[in-house]
Write an enzyme that holds these catalytic residues in place. Structure first.
Site, PDB file in Angstrom:
ATOM      1  CG  ASP A  35      -2.102  -0.347   0.749  1.00 47.68           C
ATOM      2  OD1 ASP A  35      -2.469  -0.454  -0.557  1.00 47.68           O
ATOM      3  OD2 ASP A  35      -3.251  -0.315   1.679  1.00 47.68           O
ATOM      4  CG  ASP A  59       0.712   5.611  -6.203  1.00 48.15           C
ATOM      5  OD1 ASP A  59      -0.393   5.693  -7.291  1.00 48.15           O
ATOM      6  OD2 ASP A  59       1.144   5.015  -5.483  1.00 48.15           O
ATOM      7  CD  GLU A 107      -6.579   4.672  -4.571  1.00 50.66           C
ATOM      8  OE1 GLU A 107      -5.480   5.538  -4.537  1.00 50.66           O
ATOM      9  OE2 GLU A 107      -6.619   3.726  -4.625  1.00 50.66           O
ATOM     10  CD  GLU A 108      -2.322   7.715  -4.277  1.00 56.65           C
ATOM     11  OE1 GLU A 108      -1.720   7.594  -3.337  1.00 56.65           O
ATOM     12  OE2 GLU A 108      -2.798   6.756  -4.710  1.00 56.65           O
ATOM     13  CG  ASP A 138      -7.043   5.396  -8.272  1.00 57.87           C
ATOM     14  OD1 ASP A 138      -5.858   5.914  -8.077  1.00 57.87           O
ATOM     15  OD2 ASP A 138      -6.923   4.078  -8.073  1.00 57.87           O
ATOM     16  CG  LEU A 151      -0.721   5.925 -11.690  1.00 57.25           C
ATOM     17  CD1 LEU A 151      -1.036   6.461 -13.105  1.00 57.25           C
ATOM     18  CD2 LEU A 151       0.744   6.330 -11.281  1.00 57.25           C
ATOM     19  CG  ASP A 152      -6.500   1.209 -11.261  1.00 58.10           C
ATOM     20  OD1 ASP A 152      -6.668   0.807  -9.945  1.00 58.10           O
ATOM     21  OD2 ASP A 152      -6.341   0.676 -12.317  1.00 58.10           O
ATOM     22  CD  GLU A 177      -9.663   1.746  -6.561  1.00 57.07           C
ATOM     23  OE1 GLU A 177      -8.362   1.528  -6.980  1.00 57.07           O
ATOM     24  OE2 GLU A 177     -10.153   1.101  -5.800  1.00 57.07           O
TER      25      GLU A 177
END
Ligand code: FBP
Length: 519
Positions: free
Chosen positions: A242, A248, A271-272, A290, A292-293, A456
């Site tokens: 993680d 990211d 998401e970050e 998000d 950078l998935d 997501e």
């Protein structure tokens, strides 16, 4: 129709016919009319070498390259081998069926326009074969069909008309504007403005991703700890996996800055980040994303993506303090997916694609790097009702509940509702796995509570539903679930409607045992 002459592309720099020239460049083939009315290649982003080099199969070609498939004037996927002009075959062995097509297209491609079915030419179109089949083996007596990819251009009409026919010329903002007009309730100007910035963010991240190894942007942001990652822990994954990657952090920064600059965003939730960011009181939209998935794939240059969802703002903050604006931003970010105004993803792969929906179908755009524009290449994507591919990390098989094991065992053996045996494909990059599923059909899943509902599951579920598919947590429709917290994680099953429906019928499909996997 004046261009009914044969057109052949020997390995020379330039060949011309009275009305069309074809130039062979290191990066591909550029076809244009000498009259300057229509060009294929630069304007439409059709690049033959690129198609071939980057897309080793017909499926990949149709996934990433703007080609249309025609035969006999009707749009169809395949033409029979015996209907195929022999010029599309590359060598004597291939013509006789002794060997699959091996040699590079660009040195052999030869197209006789006269061989194109006359019906297809009736409207004055010239059909140019941009990717003769190369994915299926053929042997004498074997009647399997083979694909021929062709792009059509109408030489008798203006470029604008030809572009419309090809559906390759529409820029992203025009489509967004048109989509907004279909829905009187949407503030079109604001949405177009937002997408102008979304596509800028996507292009910027795409550029950084493609240059990461050259710019020293591989690897982790911090060697120890999770680097402050917002959603870390929560039962989703191991501490090690993680940790934030440098990219990211960079991608998150780019997206936040570009979207905040749009003037139409009220709040952003990434998401970050631990908490959403309040941007401006006047903004119309709340964007969740998000940046950078699949970033753990970055160091191996495996496809990654970006995911985003757009909601209308609700109300106004109760005060101007940081606590009240954050609280308001949080409440606004926790809207169910069913209220999304727009959602989408970007895929950073052999092509950079932006796939979006504003609630009237799902459309795919490919970044034409020579123009710096996203062009509509996949209008109105329809996911096949049923597929033959499943996508899951089945290293976790022994942590799965019995229902899921039974389902996967059945479809692998052709014992499910579909009598065909399913194949496995798993990239471990949600965007890439969903994109493939969207185009080819089948089912993609992460059965453990790992993927974030807000960033997501909801946008991807929205996109899949808009393409006629189904998105579920194994029991409930994803977009109906009201998020209870920003980084809530859920199992996710999405794809072809019939496949996801069948999976749900196995009942016990959510993986409850969820240890901190290290990779
Ligand atoms: O380890 P698993 O369960 O296969 O999860 C892989 C999934 O995790 C993701 O990498 C997302 O994880 P993060 O949100 O932690 O980046 C997806 O892209 C991918 O589908």
């Amino acid at each position: 129709m004046t261009a009914m002459t044969s057109l052949s592309l020997p390995p020379r720099r330039q060949v011309s016919s009275p009305s069309m020239s074809v130039e062979r460049r290191t990066s591909g083939l550029l076809c244009s009319t000498s009259g300057g009315k229509v060009s294929i290649g630069k304007s439409f982003g059709v690049d033959i070498d690129h198609t071939r080099a980057m897309a080793p199969s017909r499926r990949s070609a149709s996934a990433g390259v703007p080609v249309a498939l025609f035969s006999g004037g009707k749009k169809q996927k395949f033409i029979k081998k015996e209907d195929e002009p022999k010029e599309y075959w590359q060598t004597a062995d291939e013509r006789s069926g002794k060997s699959p097509l091996l040699s590079p297209i660009s040195t052999h491609l030869s197209i006789k326009l006269a061989d194109v079915p006359s019906k297809a030419l009736g409207d004055g179109s010239v059909y140019i074969c941009v990717a003769p089949r190369q994915s299926r083996r053929w042997s004498p007596g074997n009647q399997r069909t083979r694909s021929v990819h062709m792009a059509a251009v109408d030489l008798s009409e203006s470029t604008a008309v030809a572009e419309t026919k090809l559906k390759l010329g529409s820029g992203l903002l025009k489509v967004v504007g048109d989509e907004c007009k279909r829905d009187g309730g949407l503030a079109a100007a604001g949405m177009v403005q937002l997408f102008a910035h979304i596509q800028l963010a996507v292009k910027s991240v795409s550029s950084v991703v493609s240059r990461a190894s050259l710019e020293g942007l591989m690897g982790y942001y911090e060697e120890v700890g999770d680097g402050g990652r917002g959603g870390g822990g929560g039962g989703g994954g191991g501490a090690e996996r993680d940790k934030q990657k440098k990219l990211d952090v960079v991608a998150n920064d780019i997206v936040k800055r570009v979207l905040a600059d749009s003037g139409v965003v009220a709040a952003l939730a990434s998401e970050e980040d631990e908490e959403p960011v309040f941007v401006a009181n006047g903004g119309e939209y709340v964007v969740v994303f998000d940046p950078l998935d699949g970033s753990r794939n970055i160091d191996a240059s495996i496809p990654t993506g970006m995911i985003f969802g757009v909601y209308a703002r609700i109300g106004t903050p109760s005060g101007s303090s940081s606590a009240s604006t954050t609280e308001w931003s949080l409440a606004n970010s926790l809207q169910p997916g069913s209220t999304l105004l727009a959602g989408g993803y970007a895929l950073f792969s052999s092509a950079t694609m932006l796939v979006l929906s504003l609630g009237h179908g799902t459309h795919g755009f490919t970044l034409d790097t020579s123009l710096g524009e996203f062009l509509l290449t996949h209008p109105n994507i329809q996911i096949p009702k049923r597929g033959q591919i499943y996508s899951v990390n089945d290293g976790r098989y022994f942590d799965w509940p019995q229902g899921l094991r039974n389902y996967i065992d059945d479809i692998r053996q052709g014992k499910g509702q579909n009598p065909k045996k399913y194949s496995a494909r798993y990239i471990c990059s949600l965007v890439a796995d969903v994109h493939r599923t969207l185009l080819y059909g089948g089912i993609a899943m992460n059965p453990r509570s790992h993927l974030r509902l807000v960033y997501e599951c909801n946008p991807m579920g929205f996109i899949v539903e808009q393409a006629g598919g189904k998105a579920s947590d194994g029991k409930r429709r994803i977009v109906d679930i009201k998020p209870s917290k920003l980084h809530e994680r859920l199992p996710l099953f999405l794809g072809s409607f019939d496949d996801v429906h069948e999976l749900e019928s196995y009942g016990d499909v959510q993986q409850v045992v969820n240890p901190g996997y290290q990779v």
